[in-house]
Each structure stands twice: as structure tokens, then as C-alpha cells.
Design a protein around this motif. Structure first.
Motif, mmCIF file in Angstrom:
data_model
loop_
_atom_site.group_PDB
_atom_site.id
_atom_site.type_symbol
_atom_site.label_atom_id
_atom_site.label_comp_id
_atom_site.label_asym_id
_atom_site.label_seq_id
_atom_site.Cartn_x
_atom_site.Cartn_y
_atom_site.Cartn_z
ATOM 1 N N TYR A 1 0.808 -1.225 0.000
ATOM 2 C CA TYR A 1 0.000 0.000 0.000
ATOM 3 C C TYR A 1 0.843 1.278 0.000
ATOM 4 O O TYR A 1 0.507 2.243 -0.657
ATOM 5 C CB TYR A 1 -0.949 0.015 1.208
ATOM 6 C CG TYR A 1 -2.089 -0.954 1.016
ATOM 7 C CD1 TYR A 1 -3.218 -0.586 0.289
ATOM 8 C CD2 TYR A 1 -2.025 -2.245 1.516
ATOM 9 C CE1 TYR A 1 -4.255 -1.473 0.072
ATOM 10 C CE2 TYR A 1 -3.058 -3.147 1.299
ATOM 11 C CZ TYR A 1 -4.174 -2.758 0.576
ATOM 12 O OH TYR A 1 -5.189 -3.640 0.352
ATOM 13 N N GLU B 1 -2.914 -7.785 -2.905
ATOM 14 C CA GLU B 1 -3.691 -6.567 -2.627
ATOM 15 C C GLU B 1 -2.870 -5.353 -2.999
ATOM 16 O O GLU B 1 -1.677 -5.287 -2.702
ATOM 17 C CB GLU B 1 -4.034 -6.413 -1.137
ATOM 18 C CG GLU B 1 -5.063 -7.358 -0.624
ATOM 19 C CD GLU B 1 -5.344 -7.155 0.867
ATOM 20 O OE1 GLU B 1 -5.169 -6.025 1.383
ATOM 21 O OE2 GLU B 1 -5.718 -8.147 1.513
ATOM 22 N N GLU C 1 -14.183 -1.837 6.509
ATOM 23 C CA GLU C 1 -12.727 -1.735 6.667
ATOM 24 C C GLU C 1 -12.342 -1.873 8.150
ATOM 25 O O GLU C 1 -11.816 -0.954 8.766
ATOM 26 C CB GLU C 1 -12.254 -0.422 6.031
ATOM 27 C CG GLU C 1 -10.762 -0.131 6.100
ATOM 28 C CD GLU C 1 -9.836 -1.253 5.643
ATOM 29 O OE1 GLU C 1 -10.188 -1.977 4.700
ATOM 30 O OE2 GLU C 1 -8.767 -1.398 6.261
ATOM 31 N N PHE D 1 -12.482 1.540 -0.495
ATOM 32 C CA PHE D 1 -11.388 1.070 -1.352
ATOM 33 C C PHE D 1 -11.900 0.499 -2.683
ATOM 34 O O PHE D 1 -11.109 0.029 -3.485
ATOM 35 C CB PHE D 1 -10.630 -0.071 -0.650
ATOM 36 C CG PHE D 1 -9.561 0.357 0.325
ATOM 37 C CD1 PHE D 1 -8.247 0.523 -0.086
ATOM 38 C CD2 PHE D 1 -9.863 0.565 1.668
ATOM 39 C CE1 PHE D 1 -7.249 0.888 0.817
ATOM 40 C CE2 PHE D 1 -8.871 0.927 2.579
ATOM 41 C CZ PHE D 1 -7.558 1.093 2.146
HETATM 42 C C1 FCB Z 1 -5.075 -4.945 4.250
HETATM 43 C C2 FCB Z 1 -6.090 -6.011 4.544
HETATM 44 C C3 FCB Z 1 -7.384 -5.839 3.804
HETATM 45 C C4 FCB Z 1 -7.801 -4.397 3.767
HETATM 46 C C5 FCB Z 1 -6.686 -3.530 3.256
HETATM 47 C C6 FCB Z 1 -7.020 -2.070 3.134
HETATM 48 O O1 FCB Z 1 -4.158 -4.843 5.288
HETATM 49 O O2 FCB Z 1 -5.561 -7.276 4.233
HETATM 50 O O3 FCB Z 1 -8.343 -6.666 4.380
HETATM 51 O O4 FCB Z 1 -8.236 -4.011 5.011
HETATM 52 O O5 FCB Z 1 -5.572 -3.665 4.101
#
Ligand code: FCB
Length: 458
Positions: free
Chosen positions: A301, A357, A411, A420
Motif C-alpha cells: 500500500y 492486494e 474496513e 477502497f
Molecule cells: C489490508 C487487509 C485488507 C484491507 C486492506 C485495506 O491490510 O488485508 O483486508 O483491510 O488492508
């Protein structure tokens, strides 16, 4: 202008998790999870919400597969709810729960979408937590039995398995900082939790392979790019400490069969471990954890830039003005994505990497003409996909990318306040509305490449 093509066979997907989208929390025999339990405590979840309805995906999964078809994606990462399958975490499976995932998997396959199934996306059954939770070695056995139940039922059709999602969050946010379920603040326990999560991964992988012939199995960890705020020895040491506790504490045992010695020494110094002889690490555990995986899942992220606090511990140094951060307060830093992918390849040589992710929370404007304009999310995805593309060119064995998330959802401790999704969700009517980012992603999937200029959607 379109950039270079991703390799043939590269998978584009979207990701979700059971607790965050399913709802139907008390239906068809589902048991309570630690997150249901914590959400009921005043102040635990920002907007005082719980996930009892969430996106109502339990009832609307067919519509949600239709959204995936609209995107054209070839893979979907979701999780099975442990307490939906085993209401108290162990014992007799709940047939209605298993039947739900059975239908979902069949629906995905009919739509030409490959399921990537995560077994543990943070929703430990509350009954197991009351017996000691992840701090107890017995939970390792319970997880392996759960992996066995799910893979026996779905292993003929599901061929991609993720044991755990982000053990750091469960261990540190859940057991050291108290910000996530189960909400405890005990650093020594957090290390035990991390170990049991890793150990249960190592023990579950052979079970998955036995029940799901030819499958690929791995674990997903969050990897943050850590940089020192200056070149001073103190700041560089602070960066080393954060990288040690956040990234290497998990990556080293998985790939090298050992906890990183410097990070162990940090924990001894801080009094979280009595000595470098870690009592809860039994003979053979580290060999079990280092079972060769078929892929490494990573969630990326943002980055962390840190300086040394008064005690040498890392303290975050903001790099961007607040208006440039995502709604989570996270800096948008695509270069860190490239750096993380190349570093993992260099240091750990995983067979394959899946980005399980990547995405951003922004407060979106209301829908007009049935569309939500979300230029900042489009830009986030575009710049990160370009970084992924560059990483592939630099030799990273990246095989898939899953955008977080298919749709706005619950969330965790932020409740419904952070969005998101590629699709907006009206949590009252449960209506889903495509955002421009959904259209952008659909174009990327169709072209198998990323536009090099910012697309203008009207
Ligand atoms: C990650 C999680 C996911 C979501 C995103 C924003 O840490 O795995 O479930 O909450 O962040």
C-alpha cells in the motif's frame, strides 16, 4: 498511449475477504468471529458499525460475479469465513457454510474466473480465542484441521491457496497494539502469535497439496518499503529495526528457516523476549515453516520513512502534505512498490510473486449519471501497475495482481468510513455503482497493458 504488454498468462484480479463483504453474520449456522466480538465493544470500531450486513455478498454473490465479468478479470481472491465453516473453530463442519463456498467456486469457474482462496483473513472464531487464540499452540492444530476441511471440499476445483493474510497485522495490531481484534496489548504474546501463524502455514501447506492435486500454495504478507529519514547512523538503525519487525520477521522464517538475529536481539533488548533462545519455537518448527511455497503473496500500500525516536525506536516522518495522502493517511508511493518487488526477488528468490492486494481509499463524490468519478484512485492504480510492469522487466517473477478491492466494504476498525472499492456500495440499498477506476481496470485487463497517460473519463 498504451505501455508494454504484461506477460502472457499474467493474471489480473480483484480481492475481498469474508468478514468485510459477506454479512449474514448470524445466518445458516455461522459462528461468531473475533471481529464480530470486538465490534460490539464501544470505541473499537470508528463508526460503531459491525459487519453483520456489510455488502450482503452472502446473498448477492451472483451479482458480484457479474461485476467481475464486467471487469473481465481472470482471477478472484476471496476468503472463506472460518466461523462459517466451523462455527466454534473446530469439530463438525457447518454444511450450509461449506455449501455456500461450493456454489461460489462453481459460479466463478463458470464465469471463467480462477479462485484464489485465503483460509485465514483475520476472522478467527471467537470460541477459539476464548481458549487462548493464536497465542495458544492448539490453534495451530485447529487451523490445520480447518484447512483440511475446506480443501477436501473444494480442492478439486480450487487450485490456488493462501494460508494466511498478513500475519503482522494479526500479531502486532491485534496483540501488541490492541487496534485490531482481539484487541490485546502484550508484545510478548504478539511474538508467540506470529510464530503460531507461521507454523500453521507450514503445517497446512502439505495438507492442501494432499487434498488439492497440483495446487499452488503460499502465504500473503504485507510488505512495506522502509527508508531512513536521513543518512545518520541512528535513522538508518531505526529503519533496520522497522524492516526487521515488520518485513523480515515473517519473510526470513518462510524463506530462510530462521528469525532474523538482529530483530531477535531488538526484542530481547526491549524485554519482549527473555533471550535469543525463543521458548515457543520448538525443535523442527523452523524447518516446518520454511516449507517451499509455490508463490509469495504480498500486499503493498505505501512506504514508511522513519527517524530514530529518543529510545532509538522508529518514528514515522511524514513525507507528503495531508491532502496528498489517501483517506487512510498513507502516502502514495509507487516507487516503493517497485523497490519492494525487486528487493524480495533479490533477497528471497520466491518462485513466483502474486500481488494479492494493492489499492487506495479515497472519499468518492456521489454518483452522477450512474458513475462515480474517482481520479485519484485511477491514478493510484495506474502508477502502481506501471511500477509492477517495470518490476517484471527488471526480472521479478510477478505472476498476478489483485486490486483491493472489488467493492467498498467494511474496513475493520475503520468501519464503513474508508472506501477502497472499484465499485461504490450504498450500504442502505446495497446498490453497486461502477467508479471510473472500474472502467480503467477493465481497460487495463482488456489491453493486458497500462495506459501511460492519464485517461480522461467524462
Ligand atoms: C489490508 C487487509 C485488507 C484491507 C486492506 C485495506 O491490510 O488485508 O483486508 O483491510 O488492508
Amino acid at each position: 498511449m498504451i505501455g508494454p504488454s504484461f506477460p502472457a498468462g499474467f493474471r489480473f484480479g480483484v480481492a475481498t475477504s469474508a468478514q468485510q463483504i459477506e454479512g449474514a453474520a448470524r445466518e445458516d449456522g455461522r459462528g461468531e468471529s473475533v471481529w464480530d466480538h470486538c465490534a460490539a465493544k464501544p470505541g473499537f470500531v470508528k463508526d460503531r458499525s459491525d459487519a453483520s450486513r456489510a455488502c450482503d455478498h452472502y446473498h448477492r454473490w451472483r451479482d458480484d460475479i457479474a461485476l467481475m465479468r464486467e471487469l473481465g478479470i481472470s482471477a478472484y481472491r476471496f476468503s472463506t469465513g472460518w466461523s462459517r465453516v466451523l462455527p466454534t473453530g473446530e469439530g463438525a463442519p457447518n454444511e450450509a457454510g461449506l455449501a455456500f463456498y461450493d456454489r461460489l467456486v462453481d459460479g466463478l469457474l463458470e464465469a471463467g474466473i480462477t479462485p484464489f482462496l485465503t483460509l485465514d483473513h483475520w476472522d478467527l472464531p471467537q470460541a477459539l480465542d476464548e481458549k487462548g487464540g493464536w497465542g495458544s499452540r492448539a490453534t495451530v492444530d485447529a487451523f490445520v484441521a480447518y484447512a483440511d476441511v475446506v480443501s477436501r471440499r473444494l480442492g478439486d476445483r480450487v487450485k490456488h491457496w493462501i494460508t494466511h493474510n498478513e500475519p503482522w497485522c494479526v500479531a502486532t495490531l491485534g496483540h501488541e497494539l490492541g487496534a485490531h481484534a482481539p484487541g490485546r496489548r502484550d508484545p510478548a504474546e504478539a511474538l508467540r502469535v506470529a510464530h503460531h501463524l507461521l507454523l500453521s502455514h507450514g503445517r497446512a501447506v502439505p495438507v492442501l497439496r494432499a487434498n488439492s492435486a497440483g495446487c499452488e500454495a503460499g502465504l500473503t504478507t504485507m510488505v512495506t518499503h522502509v527508508e531512513p529519514a536521513s543518512t545518520s547512523a541512528e535513522d538508518r538503525d531505526a529503519a533496520r529495526r522497522l524492516d526487521g519487525s515488520f518485513n523480515r520477521w515473517f519473510l526470513d522464517p518462510l524463506h530462510r528457516g530462521a528469525y532474523p538475529a538482529d530483530a531477535v536481539a531488538d526484542r530481547v533488548r526491549r524485554g519482549h523476549l527473555a533471550s535469543a533462545e525463543i521458548p515457543f519455537v520448538h525443535d523442527g518448527d523452523l524447518r516446518t515453516i520454511a516449507v517451499p511455497a509455490d508463490f509469495l503473496g504480498i500486499n503493498y500500500y505505501s512506504r514508511a520513512v522513519v527517524k530514530a525516536g529518543p529510545d532509538g525506536e522508529p518514528v514515522g516522518v511524514p513525507q507528503a502534505p495531508p491532502e496528498q495522502l489517501t483517506e487512510m493517511g498513507w502516502e502514495v508511493w509507487p516507487q516503493g512498490f517497485f523497490d519492494v518487488l525487486t528487493r524480495l526477488t533479490r533477497d528471497y528468490a520466491p518462485k513466483q510473486i502474486h500481488v494479492t492486494e494493492n489499492g487506495a481509499a479515497f472519499a468518492d463524490p456521489p454518483a452522477s449519471d450512474g458513475v462515480v468519478a474517482d481520479p485519484r484512485r485511477v491514478d493510484y492504480l495506474r502508477t502502481h501497475l506501471l511500477a509492477a510492469q517495470r518490476a517484471i522487466e527488471a526480472g521479478v517473477p510477478l505472476a498476478g495482481y489483485f486490486a483491493w478491492s472489488l467493492m467498498d466494504n467494511w474496513e475493520w476498525a475503520e468501519g464503513y468510513t474508508k472506501r477502497f472499492g472499484l465499485y461504490a456500495v450504498d450500504f442502505e440499498s446495497q446498490q453497486r455503482t461502477a467508479k471510473h477506476s472500474a472502467r480503467f481496470y477493465r481497460d487495463v485487463v482488456a489491453a493486458h497493458a497500462v495506459p501511460t497517460v492519464v485517461p480522461q473519463y467524462s
